[in-house]
Scaffold this active site. Structure first.
Site, PDB file in Angstrom:
ATOM      1  N   HIS A 162      11.629   5.393  -2.952  1.00 51.17           N
ATOM      2  CA  HIS A 162      11.067   4.995  -1.648  1.00 51.17           C
ATOM      3  C   HIS A 162      10.039   6.025  -1.170  1.00 51.17           C
ATOM      4  O   HIS A 162       9.800   6.163   0.033  1.00 51.17           O
ATOM      5  CB  HIS A 162      12.144   4.905  -0.541  1.00 51.17           C
ATOM      6  CG  HIS A 162      13.178   3.840  -0.738  1.00 51.17           C
ATOM      7  ND1 HIS A 162      14.512   4.075  -0.526  1.00 51.17           N
ATOM      8  CD2 HIS A 162      13.074   2.548  -1.105  1.00 51.17           C
ATOM      9  CE1 HIS A 162      15.188   2.957  -0.754  1.00 51.17           C
ATOM     10  NE2 HIS A 162      14.337   2.020  -1.109  1.00 51.17           N
ATOM     11  N   PHE A 173      23.568  -6.386   6.328  1.00 54.01           N
ATOM     12  CA  PHE A 173      23.942  -5.677   7.548  1.00 54.01           C
ATOM     13  C   PHE A 173      23.889  -6.553   8.800  1.00 54.01           C
ATOM     14  O   PHE A 173      24.523  -6.229   9.799  1.00 54.01           O
ATOM     15  CB  PHE A 173      23.116  -4.390   7.702  1.00 54.01           C
ATOM     16  CG  PHE A 173      23.686  -3.281   6.878  1.00 54.01           C
ATOM     17  CD1 PHE A 173      24.703  -2.476   7.374  1.00 54.01           C
ATOM     18  CD2 PHE A 173      23.258  -3.070   5.578  1.00 54.01           C
ATOM     19  CE1 PHE A 173      25.270  -1.467   6.589  1.00 54.01           C
ATOM     20  CE2 PHE A 173      23.810  -2.069   4.786  1.00 54.01           C
ATOM     21  CZ  PHE A 173      24.821  -1.270   5.292  1.00 54.01           C
ATOM     22  N   HIS A 180      15.443   5.897   5.575  1.00 46.79           N
ATOM     23  CA  HIS A 180      14.954   4.588   5.119  1.00 46.79           C
ATOM     24  C   HIS A 180      16.204   3.763   4.816  1.00 46.79           C
ATOM     25  O   HIS A 180      16.827   3.925   3.757  1.00 46.79           O
ATOM     26  CB  HIS A 180      14.067   4.767   3.879  1.00 46.79           C
ATOM     27  CG  HIS A 180      13.573   3.475   3.293  1.00 46.79           C
ATOM     28  ND1 HIS A 180      12.255   3.091   3.331  1.00 46.79           N
ATOM     29  CD2 HIS A 180      14.230   2.468   2.654  1.00 46.79           C
ATOM     30  CE1 HIS A 180      12.120   1.904   2.746  1.00 46.79           C
ATOM     31  NE2 HIS A 180      13.311   1.513   2.320  1.00 46.79           N
ATOM     32  N   GLU A 210       4.742   0.058   3.338  1.00 42.31           N
ATOM     33  CA  GLU A 210       4.452   0.613   2.014  1.00 42.31           C
ATOM     34  C   GLU A 210       3.158   0.048   1.446  1.00 42.31           C
ATOM     35  O   GLU A 210       2.415   0.749   0.771  1.00 42.31           O
ATOM     36  CB  GLU A 210       5.633   0.346   1.070  1.00 42.31           C
ATOM     37  CG  GLU A 210       6.827   1.218   1.409  1.00 42.31           C
ATOM     38  CD  GLU A 210       8.137   0.714   0.856  1.00 42.31           C
ATOM     39  OE1 GLU A 210       8.641  -0.312   1.345  1.00 42.31           O
ATOM     40  OE2 GLU A 210       8.667   1.343  -0.066  1.00 42.31           O
ATOM     41  N   ARG A 269       2.572  -0.890  -7.099  1.00 41.89           N
ATOM     42  CA  ARG A 269       3.726  -0.078  -6.746  1.00 41.89           C
ATOM     43  C   ARG A 269       4.535   0.133  -8.021  1.00 41.89           C
ATOM     44  O   ARG A 269       4.992  -0.819  -8.645  1.00 41.89           O
ATOM     45  CB  ARG A 269       4.579  -0.796  -5.705  1.00 41.89           C
ATOM     46  CG  ARG A 269       5.784   0.027  -5.365  1.00 41.89           C
ATOM     47  CD  ARG A 269       6.733  -0.675  -4.451  1.00 41.89           C
ATOM     48  NE  ARG A 269       7.860   0.204  -4.210  1.00 41.89           N
ATOM     49  CZ  ARG A 269       8.914  -0.146  -3.502  1.00 41.89           C
ATOM     50  NH1 ARG A 269       8.986  -1.334  -2.977  1.00 41.89           N
ATOM     51  NH2 ARG A 269       9.896   0.701  -3.333  1.00 41.89           N
ATOM     52  N   GLY A 293      17.202   0.255   9.464  1.00 46.81           N
ATOM     53  CA  GLY A 293      16.739   1.348  10.321  1.00 46.81           C
ATOM     54  C   GLY A 293      15.870   0.856  11.476  1.00 46.81           C
ATOM     55  O   GLY A 293      15.963   1.361  12.597  1.00 46.81           O
ATOM     56  N   ASN A 352       3.440  -5.613  -6.163  1.00 41.62           N
ATOM     57  CA  ASN A 352       4.764  -5.027  -6.363  1.00 41.62           C
ATOM     58  C   ASN A 352       5.509  -5.944  -7.320  1.00 41.62           C
ATOM     59  O   ASN A 352       5.969  -7.012  -6.941  1.00 41.62           O
ATOM     60  CB  ASN A 352       5.473  -4.945  -5.000  1.00 41.62           C
ATOM     61  CG  ASN A 352       6.823  -4.258  -5.092  1.00 41.62           C
ATOM     62  OD1 ASN A 352       7.327  -4.000  -6.180  1.00 41.62           O
ATOM     63  ND2 ASN A 352       7.413  -3.983  -3.945  1.00 41.62           N
ATOM     64  N   ARG A 356      25.272  -0.805  -3.590  1.00 46.52           N
ATOM     65  CA  ARG A 356      25.373   0.405  -4.431  1.00 46.52           C
ATOM     66  C   ARG A 356      26.280   1.429  -3.770  1.00 46.52           C
ATOM     67  O   ARG A 356      26.242   1.598  -2.553  1.00 46.52           O
ATOM     68  CB  ARG A 356      23.989   1.029  -4.639  1.00 46.52           C
ATOM     69  CG  ARG A 356      23.151   0.302  -5.663  1.00 46.52           C
ATOM     70  CD  ARG A 356      21.763   0.901  -5.745  1.00 46.52           C
ATOM     71  NE  ARG A 356      20.768  -0.110  -5.448  1.00 46.52           N
ATOM     72  CZ  ARG A 356      19.538   0.145  -5.039  1.00 46.52           C
ATOM     73  NH1 ARG A 356      19.127   1.388  -4.866  1.00 46.52           N
ATOM     74  NH2 ARG A 356      18.702  -0.835  -4.796  1.00 46.52           N
ATOM     75  N   GLY A 414      14.597  -2.301   6.843  1.00 46.48           N
ATOM     76  CA  GLY A 414      15.326  -3.439   7.446  1.00 46.48           C
ATOM     77  C   GLY A 414      16.388  -3.046   8.455  1.00 46.48           C
ATOM     78  O   GLY A 414      16.368  -3.499   9.605  1.00 46.48           O
TER      79      GLY A 414
HETATM   80  P1  ADP Z   1      15.214  -3.809   0.674  1.00 44.14           P
HETATM   81  O1  ADP Z   1      13.706  -3.592   0.772  1.00 44.14           O
HETATM   82  O2  ADP Z   1      15.978  -2.630   0.172  1.00 44.14           O
HETATM   83  O3  ADP Z   1      15.620  -5.096   0.021  1.00 44.14           O
HETATM   84  P2  ADP Z   1      15.065  -4.171   3.569  1.00 44.14           P
HETATM   85  O4  ADP Z   1      14.393  -2.940   4.049  1.00 44.14           O
HETATM   86  O5  ADP Z   1      14.302  -5.452   3.597  1.00 44.14           O
HETATM   87  O6  ADP Z   1      15.754  -3.949   2.164  1.00 44.14           O
HETATM   88  O7  ADP Z   1      16.387  -4.349   4.463  1.00 44.14           O
HETATM   89  C1  ADP Z   1      17.285  -5.390   4.253  1.00 44.14           C
HETATM   90  C2  ADP Z   1      18.508  -5.155   5.133  1.00 44.14           C
HETATM   91  O8  ADP Z   1      18.077  -5.084   6.505  1.00 44.14           O
HETATM   92  C3  ADP Z   1      19.552  -6.261   5.046  1.00 44.14           C
HETATM   93  O9  ADP Z   1      20.853  -5.710   4.910  1.00 44.14           O
HETATM   94  C4  ADP Z   1      19.415  -6.947   6.380  1.00 44.14           C
HETATM   95  O10 ADP Z   1      20.612  -7.505   6.806  1.00 44.14           O
HETATM   96  C5  ADP Z   1      19.022  -5.797   7.278  1.00 44.14           C
HETATM   97  N1  ADP Z   1      18.483  -6.304   8.529  1.00 44.14           N
HETATM   98  C6  ADP Z   1      17.378  -7.041   8.732  1.00 44.14           C
HETATM   99  N2  ADP Z   1      17.281  -7.406  10.032  1.00 44.14           N
HETATM  100  C7  ADP Z   1      18.361  -6.878  10.647  1.00 44.14           C
HETATM  101  C8  ADP Z   1      18.859  -6.899  11.987  1.00 44.14           C
HETATM  102  N3  ADP Z   1      18.208  -7.549  12.929  1.00 44.14           N
HETATM  103  N4  ADP Z   1      20.006  -6.241  12.258  1.00 44.14           N
HETATM  104  C9  ADP Z   1      20.669  -5.586  11.291  1.00 44.14           C
HETATM  105  N5  ADP Z   1      20.262  -5.533  10.012  1.00 44.14           N
HETATM  106  C10 ADP Z   1      19.135  -6.169   9.695  1.00 44.14           C
END
Ligand code: ADP
Length: 401
Positions: free
Chosen positions: A180, A285, A208, A388, A91, A335, A7, A241, A333
């Site tokens: 995605h 988050f 997602h 993925e 990817r 979800g 990736n 975003r 992350g």
């Molecule tokens: P991307 O692939 O788009 O960079 P991810 O799927 O890795 O994103 O998700 C990242 C997000 O998931 C971040 O905002 C992070 O804070 C959130 N995240 C990870 N663990 C937790 C958790 N335990 N509680 C709430 N949010 C979380």
């Protein structure tokens, strides 16, 4: 059988060596700050500990060379030589209307990816560089590409057309594509398996939710709508975003603040979303959730509520798009890891008309596939960790076996 999944971003390269049959990950890692001072590679072989070191990497070819060195290292490597790697799966971000499924990389395919660079100027050029670096250093090993847009190519015209003059579609292919896709495909397939039904017999909505977030309606195994558009800025409120916005706001702020289109796009991509709504509190988050639960920040609360509301609103529209739904799926992350956001979305907005009730004990579980709805719930709610890389490895295996 071993597939190296790559990736490639503009300054980073993530990799995993996966057996698509046993689903075992032999090793994984990340090259960061490629072409920048302080380049780093981290590498973790299965069952071993993470090795991280600073090594100069001028370009992606240097990075791939280091990945190969790590994988074949006498002490910590996981293969003797490159002949043990059967294929490479890349990817790829934007395949426009050219690619609706995984494809073997040929000169024609590379030319087609290049043609799509206009649509994803930050991603497609980096993806191409990754392919070319692998071709150079791993000659004779088949290379395949899996596009983030491919799964969404089944959307009907009424879902992908924008309400602007049709000539822009005819001239430039301006339309909704969605992203995605590998994750939406993987999760919707797992959802059908968890429901004990054939994919062709279920309607699922996949949320997602990560730093970048998108949602899709998958009817009988085919995507019928998704929230990201021609680019990944449309749809849900994301980390930074903006998601859906009145186009008139762009003109209004540009005039008031004397900003040009590049400045406006930077603001909408990097300073908006949860970060913007929380008045700069955080785009992460975890931070927002902690402050919301402690009740210590009105700014974090505003962002959490707006995020949950937008997700719920999209779920409602996709129930309409499919004329029903069997399961709502949460992945990525946020979800997968945020019980509180799942509760806010389901309890505040979906409990009546979808008849959803959550089992809060199951909702508190992490890191595994679980149906978090009570047995009485009229619609299932599934948490499904996305994968993925495995999905890419499987697609590549289907192509080359
Ligand atoms: P991307 O692939 O788009 O960079 P991810 O799927 O890795 O994103 O998700 C990242 C997000 O998931 C971040 O905002 C992070 O804070 C959130 N995240 C990870 N663990 C937790 C958790 N335990 N509680 C709430 N949010 C979380």
């Amino acid at each position: 059988m071993k597939v190296l999944v790559i990736n490639c971003g503009s300054s980073s390269l993530k990799f995993q060596l996966i057996d698509p049959v046993t689903e075992e990950v032999a090793a994984k890692g990340l090259c960061e700050r490629i072409g920048i001072n302080g380049s780093m590679i981290s590498y973790t072989p299965a069952g071993g500990s993470k090795i991280k070191k600073e090594v100069p990497m001028e370009n992606h070819t240097d990075a791939i060379r280091l990945v190969i060195d790590a994988l074949t290292n006498e002490e910590t490597g996981v293969v003797k030589d490159l002949s043990e790697i059967d294929a490479v799966g890349h990817r790829l971000v934007h395949g426009a209307e050219e690619f609706a499924c995984a494809t073997l990389v040929t000169p024609e395919v590379k030319a087609a990816i290049e043609k799509c660079c206009d649509l994803a100027p930050l991603h497609n050029p980096a993806n191409l560089i990754g392919i070319e670096a692998c071709e150079k250093l791993m000659p004779g090993i088949p290379q395949a590409g899996i596009f983030d847009t491919a799964f969404h190519q089944t959307m009907p015209e009424e879902a992908y057309v924008y309400g602007i003059p049709y000539e822009y579609y005819k001239k430039y292919k301006v339309r909704r594509y969605g992203f995605h896709g590998t994750s939406h495909d993987y999760v919707s397939e797992r959802a059908a398996a968890m429901l004990g039904k054939a994919r062709e017999d279920v309607k699922v909505i996949v949320c997602h939710l990560g730093n970048g977030s998108s949602i899709s309606a998958v009817k009988n195994g085919k995507c019928v709508d998704t929230s990201m558009g021609m680019t990944p800025i449309e749809g849900l409120i994301m980390g930074t975003r903006c998601g859906d916005i009145d186009a008139g706001v762009i003109e209004f702020i540009a005039k008031k603040e004397n900003m040009n289109i590049d400045q406006i796009m930077k603001m909408l991509n990097k300073e908006s979303g949860a970060l913007g709504i929380s008045d700069g509190f955080s785009s992460d988050f975890r931070d927002l959730e902690d402050a919301f639960l402690d009740g210590t920040s009105e700014d974090a609360t505003r962002a959490m509520k707006a995020f949950a509301y937008r997700v719920a609103k999209y779920i409602g529209s996709y129930v309409a798009a499919m004329n029903g739904v069997d399961a709502i799926c949460f992945t990525a992350g946020v979800g997968e890891n945020s019980p509180i956001l799942r509760t806010m979305i389901c309890n505040d907005y979906l409990s009546n008309y979808l008849g959803i009730t959550l089992n809060e004990e199951l909702n508190a579980l992490r890191g595994k596939e679980v149906d978090i709805a009570t047995p009485e719930s009229k619609t299932r709610v599934l948490v499904i960790p996305t994968n993925e890389e495995l999905a890419i490895a499987r697609s590549v295996y289907q192509l080359v076996k």
